[in-house]
Design a protein around this motif. Structure first.
Motif, PDB file in Angstrom:
ATOM      1  N   SER A  58      -3.804  -0.263  -6.114  1.00 18.28           N
ATOM      2  CA  SER A  58      -3.199  -1.499  -5.795  1.00 18.28           C
ATOM      3  C   SER A  58      -4.310  -2.040  -4.834  1.00 18.28           C
ATOM      4  O   SER A  58      -5.065  -1.253  -4.123  1.00 18.28           O
ATOM      5  CB  SER A  58      -1.775  -1.552  -4.952  1.00 18.28           C
ATOM      6  OG  SER A  58      -1.703  -2.711  -4.526  1.00 18.28           O
ATOM      7  N   ASP A  59      -4.517  -3.284  -4.848  1.00  9.78           N
ATOM      8  CA  ASP A  59      -5.584  -4.078  -3.735  1.00  9.78           C
ATOM      9  C   ASP A  59      -4.890  -4.078  -2.469  1.00  9.78           C
ATOM     10  O   ASP A  59      -5.649  -4.050  -1.410  1.00  9.78           O
ATOM     11  CB  ASP A  59      -5.840  -5.566  -4.125  1.00  9.78           C
ATOM     12  CG  ASP A  59      -6.694  -5.519  -5.387  1.00  9.78           C
ATOM     13  OD1 ASP A  59      -7.225  -4.645  -5.655  1.00  9.78           O
ATOM     14  OD2 ASP A  59      -6.573  -6.415  -6.085  1.00  9.78           O
ATOM     15  N   LYS A  60      -3.600  -4.030  -2.351  1.00 12.60           N
ATOM     16  CA  LYS A  60      -2.915  -3.986  -1.198  1.00 12.60           C
ATOM     17  C   LYS A  60      -2.650  -2.598  -0.703  1.00 12.60           C
ATOM     18  O   LYS A  60      -1.992  -1.676  -1.547  1.00 12.60           O
ATOM     19  CB  LYS A  60      -1.572  -4.660  -1.421  1.00 12.60           C
ATOM     20  CG  LYS A  60      -0.618  -4.701  -0.171  1.00 12.60           C
ATOM     21  CD  LYS A  60       0.659  -5.491  -0.307  1.00 12.60           C
ATOM     22  CE  LYS A  60       1.521  -5.639   1.091  1.00 12.60           C
ATOM     23  NZ  LYS A  60       2.735  -6.360   0.677  1.00 12.60           N
ATOM     24  N   PRO A  61      -3.136  -2.249   0.494  1.00 17.63           N
ATOM     25  CA  PRO A  61      -2.770  -0.612   1.210  1.00 17.63           C
ATOM     26  C   PRO A  61      -1.375  -0.546   1.007  1.00 17.63           C
ATOM     27  O   PRO A  61      -0.334  -1.406   1.418  1.00 17.63           O
ATOM     28  CB  PRO A  61      -3.395  -0.919   2.555  1.00 17.63           C
ATOM     29  CG  PRO A  61      -4.278  -2.118   2.512  1.00 17.63           C
ATOM     30  CD  PRO A  61      -3.567  -3.091   1.587  1.00 17.63           C
ATOM     31  N   GLN A 116       5.423  -0.571  -1.626  1.00 22.38           N
ATOM     32  CA  GLN A 116       4.327  -1.101  -0.683  1.00 22.38           C
ATOM     33  C   GLN A 116       4.503  -0.542   0.849  1.00 22.38           C
ATOM     34  O   GLN A 116       3.613  -0.361   1.585  1.00 22.38           O
ATOM     35  CB  GLN A 116       3.706  -2.436  -0.772  1.00 22.38           C
ATOM     36  CG  GLN A 116       3.301  -2.647  -2.013  1.00 22.38           C
ATOM     37  CD  GLN A 116       2.240  -1.884  -2.630  1.00 22.38           C
ATOM     38  OE1 GLN A 116       1.044  -1.548  -1.992  1.00 22.38           O
ATOM     39  NE2 GLN A 116       2.186  -1.471  -3.570  1.00 22.38           N
ATOM     40  N   THR A 117       5.707  -0.233   1.174  1.00 24.25           N
ATOM     41  CA  THR A 117       6.068   0.323   2.604  1.00 24.25           C
ATOM     42  C   THR A 117       6.993   1.521   2.412  1.00 24.25           C
ATOM     43  O   THR A 117       8.056   1.616   1.929  1.00 24.25           O
ATOM     44  CB  THR A 117       7.059  -0.757   3.261  1.00 24.25           C
ATOM     45  OG1 THR A 117       5.878  -1.964   3.540  1.00 24.25           O
ATOM     46  CG2 THR A 117       7.117  -0.550   4.841  1.00 24.25           C
ATOM     47  N   THR A 177      -4.311   9.083  -1.102  1.00 24.15           N
ATOM     48  CA  THR A 177      -5.066   8.053  -1.533  1.00 24.15           C
ATOM     49  C   THR A 177      -5.581   8.432  -3.080  1.00 24.15           C
ATOM     50  O   THR A 177      -5.700   7.399  -3.976  1.00 24.15           O
ATOM     51  CB  THR A 177      -6.258   7.793  -0.568  1.00 24.15           C
ATOM     52  OG1 THR A 177      -5.728   7.156   0.549  1.00 24.15           O
ATOM     53  CG2 THR A 177      -7.270   6.605  -1.167  1.00 24.15           C
ATOM     54  N   GLN A 196      -5.700   3.924  -3.995  1.00 26.30           N
ATOM     55  CA  GLN A 196      -4.959   2.916  -3.023  1.00 26.30           C
ATOM     56  C   GLN A 196      -5.217   3.381  -1.553  1.00 26.30           C
ATOM     57  O   GLN A 196      -5.005   4.546  -1.548  1.00 26.30           O
ATOM     58  CB  GLN A 196      -3.541   2.807  -3.663  1.00 26.30           C
ATOM     59  CG  GLN A 196      -2.937   1.648  -2.547  1.00 26.30           C
ATOM     60  CD  GLN A 196      -1.375   1.540  -3.102  1.00 26.30           C
ATOM     61  OE1 GLN A 196      -0.794   2.408  -3.785  1.00 26.30           O
ATOM     62  NE2 GLN A 196      -0.631   0.659  -2.386  1.00 26.30           N
ATOM     63  N   ASP A 251       9.384  -2.771  -2.859  1.00 26.55           N
ATOM     64  CA  ASP A 251       8.414  -3.106  -3.817  1.00 26.55           C
ATOM     65  C   ASP A 251       7.331  -1.713  -3.936  1.00 26.55           C
ATOM     66  O   ASP A 251       6.200  -1.521  -4.602  1.00 26.55           O
ATOM     67  CB  ASP A 251       7.578  -4.166  -3.464  1.00 26.55           C
ATOM     68  CG  ASP A 251       6.972  -4.166  -2.173  1.00 26.55           C
ATOM     69  OD1 ASP A 251       7.131  -3.174  -1.459  1.00 26.55           O
ATOM     70  OD2 ASP A 251       6.370  -5.301  -1.888  1.00 26.55           O
ATOM     71  N   ARG A 289       1.657   0.874   3.091  1.00 22.88           N
ATOM     72  CA  ARG A 289       1.929   0.840   4.519  1.00 22.88           C
ATOM     73  C   ARG A 289       2.916   2.219   4.629  1.00 22.88           C
ATOM     74  O   ARG A 289       3.729   2.201   4.039  1.00 22.88           O
ATOM     75  CB  ARG A 289       2.591  -0.490   4.917  1.00 22.88           C
ATOM     76  CG  ARG A 289       2.887  -0.317   6.416  1.00 22.88           C
ATOM     77  CD  ARG A 289       3.811  -1.644   6.683  1.00 22.88           C
ATOM     78  NE  ARG A 289       3.941  -1.756   8.193  1.00 22.88           N
ATOM     79  CZ  ARG A 289       4.993  -2.693   8.511  1.00 22.88           C
ATOM     80  NH1 ARG A 289       5.722  -3.300   7.778  1.00 22.88           N
ATOM     81  NH2 ARG A 289       5.173  -2.819   9.891  1.00 22.88           N
TER      82      ARG A 289
END
Length: 326
Positions: A30-33, A91-92, A58, A64, A89, A35
């Motif tokens: 993903s382009d978004k790290p 991402q966290t 990673t 990512q 989602d 968290r």
């Protein structure tokens, strides 16, 4: 609860994770790290573990980036609250430990439900605890310590890293099993606690093995027994407390990766596979061995059951020891 490395089970899980990776379950980076919220301070056990595992994670996530964010406070409630409120989602994520399931029994009000407001991804492993004493205390083992404490009720102190913490509960577990009366002295963290144990201001306490390896080797502290059901490789001559006649003493500092509630099953599967793969990479395995951590990732389903069982177990101990938040 005891953690052991189940080679056959771990091999099967890793194989499944790699198979998932081969079918793009790890997904493209993903382009978004990602968290990764740690509800503990920098330099703590969980922080050290996750920083060592981040490069491997990673890789397992297809490149990512993983950004660690330390948000300590209120026994982990502050940081975990951020995870609970995050979008579901994938991402966290957060990394919690025993205090997550202890807090509901210690605090009168909680801003979230420790079981229902999270999605368990994996209880990854645990760090062993050891009961230590100041070397001026004549006791060399758990039975001698019990006799010493019984001979002088309420005449000795046991330290903890804070009221209602897992270190406090671990000490209370031994006190209860030994049937003795010992004054509890809470500190603001492990560092001040260990300093006063060495200085003799307090006589005994429970600490994570990595936190006192140097002091045990130098003789600044004496190990009475390992708090889990299995011995620690770096302390082969130190028996467990259970071995010494206290079978109900079984506690270690476990850590688990969680996400917000209602995380989609596909995301849970993807993230779990990445966690398993990351902690099985050679560099992470070596780092965990040096830190004395026992790694045996649980499935999301087993992790959910573990959380419930641990919350019930600690609730009984908190009630019996009459522990309340200060």
């Amino acid at each position: 609860m005891t953690f052991k490395i189940q080679r056959r089970q771990l091999t099967a899980v890793v194989a499944a994770a790699l198979a998932l990776g081969a079918t793009a379950s790890f997904a493209q980076a993903s382009d978004k790290p990602l968290r990764m919220v740690l509800p503990v301070g920098a330099g703590s056990g969980v922080d050290t573990i996750m920083r060592a595992a981040t490069p491997s994670l990673t890789k397992a996530l297809g490149g990512q980036a993983v950004v660690i964010e330390n948000l300590p406070g209120a026994g982990g409630i502050t940081g975990t609250g951020v995870v609970v409120r995050a979008a579901a989602d994938g991402q966290t994520l957060g990394v919690v430990s025993n205090n997550h399931v202890v807090n509901p029994s210690v605090f009168k009000k909680m801003p979230f439900d420790a079981i229902n407001d999270i999605t368990p991804i994996s209880v990854v492993g645990a760090t062993p605890f050891v009961l230590v004493v100041n070397p001026k205390l004549p006791a060399k083992n758990a039975r001698e310590l019990q006799a010493l404490l019984k001979a002088k009720p309420d005449g000795y102190n046991y330290a903890s890293s804070g009221n209602g913490t897992i270190i406090h509960l671990a000490g209370a577990m031994f006190v209860d099993a030994a049937g003795v009366e010992v004054r509890h002295i809470p500190y603001k963290g492990v560092g001040p606690m260990v300093a006063d144990l060495i200085g003799g201001q307090v006589e005994m306490g429970v600490v994570a093995v990595p936190a006192v390896q140097g002091q045990l080797k130098s003789g600044a502290l004496r190990a009475i027994g390992v708090m889990g059901k299995t011995r620690v490789p770096s302390l082969p001559d130190v028996p467990t407390i259970a071995e010494q006649g206290f079978p109900d003493v079984d506690v270690s500092g476990w850590f688990a990766v969680i996400g917000p509630a209602k995380l989609p099953p596909a995301e849970v599967k993807r993230l779990h596979a990445a966690i398993v793969a990351a902690f099985n990479m050679p560099e992470t395995r070596d780092a965990m061995a040096k830190q004395e951590n026992i790694i045996n990732p649980m499935t999301p389903e087993a992790s959910a059951q573990f959380f419930k069982a641990e919350q019930e177990r600690y609730a009984r101990l908190v009630k019996k020891a009459n522990i309340v938040a200060e």
